[in-house]
Design an enzyme around this catalytic site. Structure first.
Site, short mmCIF file in Angstrom:
data_model
loop_
_atom_site.label_atom_id
_atom_site.label_comp_id
_atom_site.label_asym_id
_atom_site.label_seq_id
_atom_site.Cartn_x
_atom_site.Cartn_y
_atom_site.Cartn_z
N GLY A 13 -3.49 6.41 -1.24
CA GLY A 13 -4.66 7.02 -1.86
C GLY A 13 -5.87 7.12 -0.92
N THR A 15 -6.68 9.31 1.37
CA THR A 15 -7.29 10.64 1.48
C THR A 15 -8.03 10.99 0.20
OG1 THR A 15 -5.59 11.31 3.05
CG2 THR A 15 -6.83 13.07 1.99
N LYS A 31 -10.91 11.94 10.72
CA LYS A 31 -9.58 11.32 10.79
C LYS A 31 -9.26 11.19 12.28
CE LYS A 31 -5.26 10.58 8.98
NZ LYS A 31 -4.84 9.75 7.85
N GLU A 96 -11.11 7.91 8.13
CA GLU A 96 -9.84 7.53 7.48
C GLU A 96 -8.80 7.13 8.51
OE1 GLU A 96 -7.87 10.41 4.85
OE2 GLU A 96 -6.06 9.17 4.91
N ALA A 98 -4.77 5.72 9.58
CA ALA A 98 -3.41 6.25 9.41
C ALA A 98 -2.56 5.08 8.92
CB ALA A 98 -2.88 6.78 10.73
N GLY A 99 -1.91 5.25 7.77
CA GLY A 99 -1.12 4.14 7.22
C GLY A 99 -2.01 2.95 6.92
N1 LIG Z 1 -4.92 16.25 -4.98
C1 LIG Z 1 -4.00 15.36 -5.36
N2 LIG Z 1 -3.70 15.22 -6.67
C2 LIG Z 1 -2.77 14.32 -7.09
N3 LIG Z 1 -2.07 13.54 -6.26
C3 LIG Z 1 -2.33 13.66 -4.94
C4 LIG Z 1 -3.29 14.56 -4.42
N4 LIG Z 1 -3.32 14.42 -3.07
C5 LIG Z 1 -2.41 13.47 -2.78
N5 LIG Z 1 -1.81 13.03 -3.89
C6 LIG Z 1 -0.78 11.97 -4.00
O1 LIG Z 1 -1.47 10.75 -4.10
C7 LIG Z 1 -0.83 9.75 -3.31
C8 LIG Z 1 -1.77 9.26 -2.26
O2 LIG Z 1 -1.98 10.31 -1.31
P1 LIG Z 1 -3.00 10.20 -0.10
O3 LIG Z 1 -2.84 11.47 0.67
O4 LIG Z 1 -4.36 9.88 -0.59
O5 LIG Z 1 -2.37 8.98 0.72
P2 LIG Z 1 -2.89 8.33 2.08
O6 LIG Z 1 -3.06 6.88 1.81
O7 LIG Z 1 -4.08 9.09 2.54
O8 LIG Z 1 -1.68 8.53 3.11
P3 LIG Z 1 -1.69 8.74 4.74
O9 LIG Z 1 -1.34 7.41 5.33
O10 LIG Z 1 -0.62 9.75 4.95
O11 LIG Z 1 -3.03 9.23 5.17
C9 LIG Z 1 0.41 10.40 -2.73
O12 LIG Z 1 1.50 10.10 -3.55
C10 LIG Z 1 0.10 11.87 -2.75
O13 LIG Z 1 1.26 12.67 -2.87
C1 LIG Z 2 3.15 9.87 8.26
C2 LIG Z 2 2.16 9.20 7.37
N1 LIG Z 2 1.72 10.13 6.36
C3 LIG Z 2 0.97 8.63 8.14
N2 LIG Z 2 0.28 9.72 8.83
C4 LIG Z 2 1.37 7.55 9.11
C5 LIG Z 2 1.91 6.34 8.40
C6 LIG Z 2 2.43 5.29 9.32
C7 LIG Z 2 3.08 4.13 8.60
C8 LIG Z 2 3.85 3.24 9.50
C9 LIG Z 2 4.42 2.03 8.81
O1 LIG Z 2 3.70 1.26 8.17
O2 LIG Z 2 5.64 1.84 8.88
MG LIG Z 3 -4.38 10.25 4.19
#
Ligand SMILES: Nc1ncnc2c1ncn2[C@@H]1O[C@H](COP(=O)(O)OP(=O)(O)OP(=O)(O)O)[C@@H](O)[C@H]1O
Ligand SMILES: C[C@H](N)[C@H](N)CCCCCC(=O)O
Ligand SMILES: [Mg+2]
Length: 208
Positions: A13, A15, A31, A96, A98-99
């Site tokens: 969550g 993003t 980012k 933000e 990554a992971g």
């Molecule tokens: N606009 C949206 N509406 C509903 N669900 C969403 C939306 N955007 C992302 N998601 C879902 O919410 C969850 C969290 O997504 P998000 O992109 O915030 O993860 P993240 O922690 O940023 O990941 P990353 O490490 O890839 O940056 C995921 O399951 C994603 O598919």
């Molecule tokens: C690809 C993904 N959406 C992110 N950009 C990177 C997440 C790295 C996670 C690595 C790990 O914990 O194993």
């Molecule tokens: Mg993200």
């Protein structure tokens, strides 16, 4: 006011939380490392939620949806902490990761080292349900071990009052709120979602 949004995992969550925080704080978004570009990047998502001019270019755009160290290796790119300088902006800034915190950037440095390098306080995105106690408390312990500040946790998922209570008790960090993502969220959802978050502890950090 500059904040690093991290999480207990990928896809937790960060993003969505960044979308909300940048809007609430009238902030720019950065980012530093994007790993995986097919199907859209986090910066592209943010451009739908805030003025795209406030979305700063990533320092590294790696093609593969993998850990940054692995994605960098695939692309033949050297990611290293010296390459990251916090952007100079005249607004607040949301950065933000990554992971999660212990995700490698290369053979020697982790995302948590990037946070220390940028010298930013953290907001932690975490899941609300079963399993979050371990992931979240480990993340907080890692931050404390490096003397990094966590301003609060934002939970994603269904209500779980006992987990919230235990995170506050053991983590000694406020839960700023909980977002239940039960459908596709769009920018028009920002205001009602923000009403579920208490950003007081963030604002108090800069204006005690
Ligand atoms: N606009 C949206 N509406 C509903 N669900 C969403 C939306 N955007 C992302 N998601 C879902 O919410 C969850 C969290 O997504 P998000 O992109 O915030 O993860 P993240 O922690 O940023 O990941 P990353 O490490 O890839 O940056 C995921 O399951 C994603 O598919
Ligand atoms: C690809 C993904 N959406 C992110 N950009 C990177 C997440 C790295 C996670 C690595 C790990 O914990 O194993
Ligand atoms: Mg993200």
């Amino acid at each position: 006011m500059k904040i690093f949004v991290t999480g207990t995992d990928t896809d937790v969550g960060k993003t969505l939380l960044s979308c909300l925080l940048t809007r609430a704080l009238n902030a720019a978004y950065w980012k530093p490392v994007q790993a995986g570009i097919e199907g859209g990047t986090d910066s592209e998502t943010l451009s739908g939620w805030i003025d795209p001019d406030r979305v700063l270019p990533e320092r590294f755009r790696l093609t593969q949806p993998m850990s940054p160290n692995q994605a960098a290796e695939r692309d033949g790119v050297a990611v290293c902490l010296d390459e990251f300088q916090i952007p100079v902006v005249d607004t607040p800034l949301v950065v933000e990761g990554a992971g999660g915190l212990m995700v490698p950037l290369n053979d020697r440095e982790l995302v948590i080292d990037l946070i220390a390098h940028l010298d930013l306080p953290v907001v932690l995105a975490a899941r609300s349900g079963l399993g979050t106690l371990n992931h979240t408390l480990l993340s907080l312990e890692a931050l404390r071990a490096r003397e990094l500040v966590c301003l609060g946790i934002v939970l994603f998922g269904p209500s779980h009052p006992e987990n919230e209570r235990d995170l506050v008790h053991w983590g000694k960090v406020p839960v700023l709120g909980r977002i239940d993502v039960d459908r596709r969220l769009v920018p028009e959802d920002a205001e009602p979602l923000l009403a579920k978050l208490d950003l007081g502890p963030l604002r108090a950090f800069w204006q005690p």
